[in-house]
Design an enzyme around this catalytic site. Structure first.
Site, short mmCIF file in Angstrom:
data_model
loop_
_atom_site.label_atom_id
_atom_site.label_comp_id
_atom_site.label_asym_id
_atom_site.label_seq_id
_atom_site.Cartn_x
_atom_site.Cartn_y
_atom_site.Cartn_z
N SER A 139 0.84 -1.20 0.00
CA SER A 139 0.00 0.00 0.00
C SER A 139 0.87 1.24 0.00
O SER A 139 2.10 1.15 0.03
CB SER A 139 -0.91 0.01 1.22
OG SER A 139 -0.14 0.25 2.38
N LYS A 140 0.23 2.40 -0.01
CA LYS A 140 0.97 3.67 -0.11
C LYS A 140 2.04 3.81 0.97
O LYS A 140 3.06 4.45 0.76
CB LYS A 140 0.01 4.87 -0.01
CG LYS A 140 -1.03 4.91 -1.07
CD LYS A 140 -2.41 4.61 -0.53
CE LYS A 140 -2.94 3.32 -1.14
NZ LYS A 140 -3.90 2.58 -0.36
#
Length: 465
Positions: A236-237
């Site tokens: 994820s980010k």
RNA sequence: GGUCCCAUCGUCUAGAGGCCUAGGACGGAGCCCUCUCAAGGCUCAGACACGGGUUCGAAUCCCGUUGGGACCGCCA
């Protein structure tokens, strides 16, 4: 039979690393079998889907060179088809109307979880009579028995149908839900191989049940392991850049990313470097591993460096131009560009880095790095630089060889090592202690600029100390 | 919590019962080359999660344990 694969992202964000790999594997499989690769946009969630996201996904795929043969198809334009299928199930007695409201369901779910029970729909509307006028959703009636998922990657996986709840296929607002749409689409688009992330493995029995209920032939499934971040949780980010286009902006070559992604979860013996043709020829679902893999930016960077090093100068020059222009340099008009790239291509890991290192070629006035000037532009160097200026000035042919000869003469006469003079010259010409080979820097910079910068440096030697 | 999936160096992986003293690659350390930095060459450190079976023989097959992950929506 023609092999048909598809990539079916939902347009709720950019194309990310995981999606790109799924798309790549679908693409490779289709190409290898001379089949078709289809792009389908799963935008049934009107609230979260955006046109910008769709465009971002298309851009990402194009940049990677994953060209599709059909589509993009939009699920939002096929609502009638899904609705028909849902009502057909109703007629066939394979689905039923559910009058429970979302609020009631939510409440029951919370209670079940509180009591430690599985939060599964209890099927209370299965045998209810029609209640005209009352809003309803349509639920698929999951039959008893066992459903076997035959997966190329995971092997045979058996599911007890009793563990699966009667899922909603048409919402009370008459919009279709995901599991119905995929089945209807994959069936009507005649997809032969469904290659997707293994987060869908648990959905697969539901879908198989629906294929069977419609008497559609069931495609072959291949569930790819997930890509994880460095902490082994889903990528994820938090783990840094996950958008494909972010890598474009950071100066990565599309094929470096393709090569990296291909080797994440798939292998062909010990081979690390693959052309696209290689991948199409050698890819196979049988050689996809079962376990999830951690995304490793370092290895991607290495691959990028590799392709930069091996790349054709003209092609790299073209790719580098936007990065130079972003710095305000009129690069396309510059005839030195091929030489600049040549000197930098095996010293840069990204195009951004290459553009940074190329700055001294474009800047009018270079600035000396403080420590570099202090160490190398010392008073005793002024005389040496003056000699060099003199000799370069009278040089008829300003070539690499001729320049090297000048340096050799000077080091022989003065019995000094090349490094003694090369480093000060490097600082004089580039402002830094790091650059391509000094002779090619001089040649590329040209006589006029070289001499101007050497003069300035010579003056600087005497000035500051 | 239920269901399902997974398990070889830090990371990506090779490995299809004897070719394994477990191979390659990234990253790390060191040496060589050298006008700087890279590149390149060479060398080193580094793994079969654990416990039981099966077998003459297990990284490989089976069972369990542990650990990780995914899914359980009128999201996709």
């Amino acid at each position: 039979m023609e092999i048909r694969t598809r990539f079916a992202p939902s347009p709720t964000g950019y194309l990310h690393i995981g999606g790109a790999r799924t798309a790549l594997f679908n693409y490779l499989f289709a190409r290898q079998h001379k089949g078709k690769f289809i792009l389908r946009i799963e935008d049934t969630d009107m609230a979260r889907s955006t046109e910008e996201s769709t465009q971002a996904i298309l851009d990402g795929m194009q940049w990677l060179g994953l060209n599709w043969d059909e589509g993009p198809y939009y699920q939002s334009k096929r609502f009638e088809l899904y609705k028909e299928h849902a009502y057909k199930f109703l007629e066939m007695g394979k689905a039923y109307k559910c009058y429970c409201t979302p609020e009631e369901l939510e409440q029951r779910r919370e209670e079940a979880i509180k009591q430690g029970k599985p939060p599964k729909y209890d099927g209370r509307c299965r045998n209810k009579k029609d209640e005209p006028g009352k809003p309803f959703a349509i639920r698929f009636k999951v039959p008893h028995g066992t459903t076997l998922v035959k997966d190329i990657i995971k092997g045979n996986v058996a599911f007890e149908n009793d563990e699966i709840e009667d899922l909603i296929i048409l919402r009370s607002d008459k919009t279709p839900t995901y599991n119905l749409c995929v089945v209807v689409d994959d069936a009507t688009m005649e997809i032969t191989h469904v290659i997707r992330g293994d987060d869908h493995l648990n959905n697969t029995p539901k879908q198989i049940l629906m294929y069977e209920a419609f008497c559609y032939s069931v495609p072959v499934f291949a569930h790819l392991p997930m890509i994880l971040g460095s902490d082994k949780t889903r990528l994820s980010k938090r783990h840094g850049a996950t958008s494909v286009m972010a890598y474009k902006e950071m100066g990565y070559l599309p094929h470096a990313l393709v090569n990296y992604l291909a080797r994440l979860g798939w292998s062909h013996g010990d081979q690390e470097i693959f052309t696209m043709e290689d991948l199409i020829e050698k890819f196979s679902l049988e050689n996809v591993g079962k376990s999830s893999g951690v995304f490793n930016p370092e290895k991607l960077l290495w691959l990028n460096q590799h392709y930069l090093k091996e790349g054709k100068i003209e092609e790299l020059a073209l790719l580098l131009i936007p990065f130079l222009e972003a710095k305000g340099y009129n690069a396309p008009a510059d005839k030195r560009l091929p030489n600049i790239v040549k000197g930098l291509q095996e010293r840069a890991k990204t195009l951004v880095e290459m553009a940074d290192s190329a700055e001294f070629y474009f800047k009018e006035d270079i600035v000396y790095e403080e420590n570099a000037a202090k160490k190398f532009l010392t008073p005793d160097m002024a005389a040496l630089l003056d000699i060099l200026i003199d000799r370069l000035h009278t040089l008829p042919a300003f070539t690499h060889e001729a320049i090297e000869a000048v340096f050799n003469d000077i080091t022989n006469e003065k019995t000094i090592k090349l490094g003694k003079i090369a480093q000060p010259v490097r600082v004089a010409l580039t402002g830094r202690t790091v650059s391509p080979g000094i002779f090619e820097v001089i040649e590329t910079l040209g006589k006029e600029t070289t001499i101007a910068r050497l003069k300035k440096a010579s003056a600087h030697c005497l000035l500051t100390h």
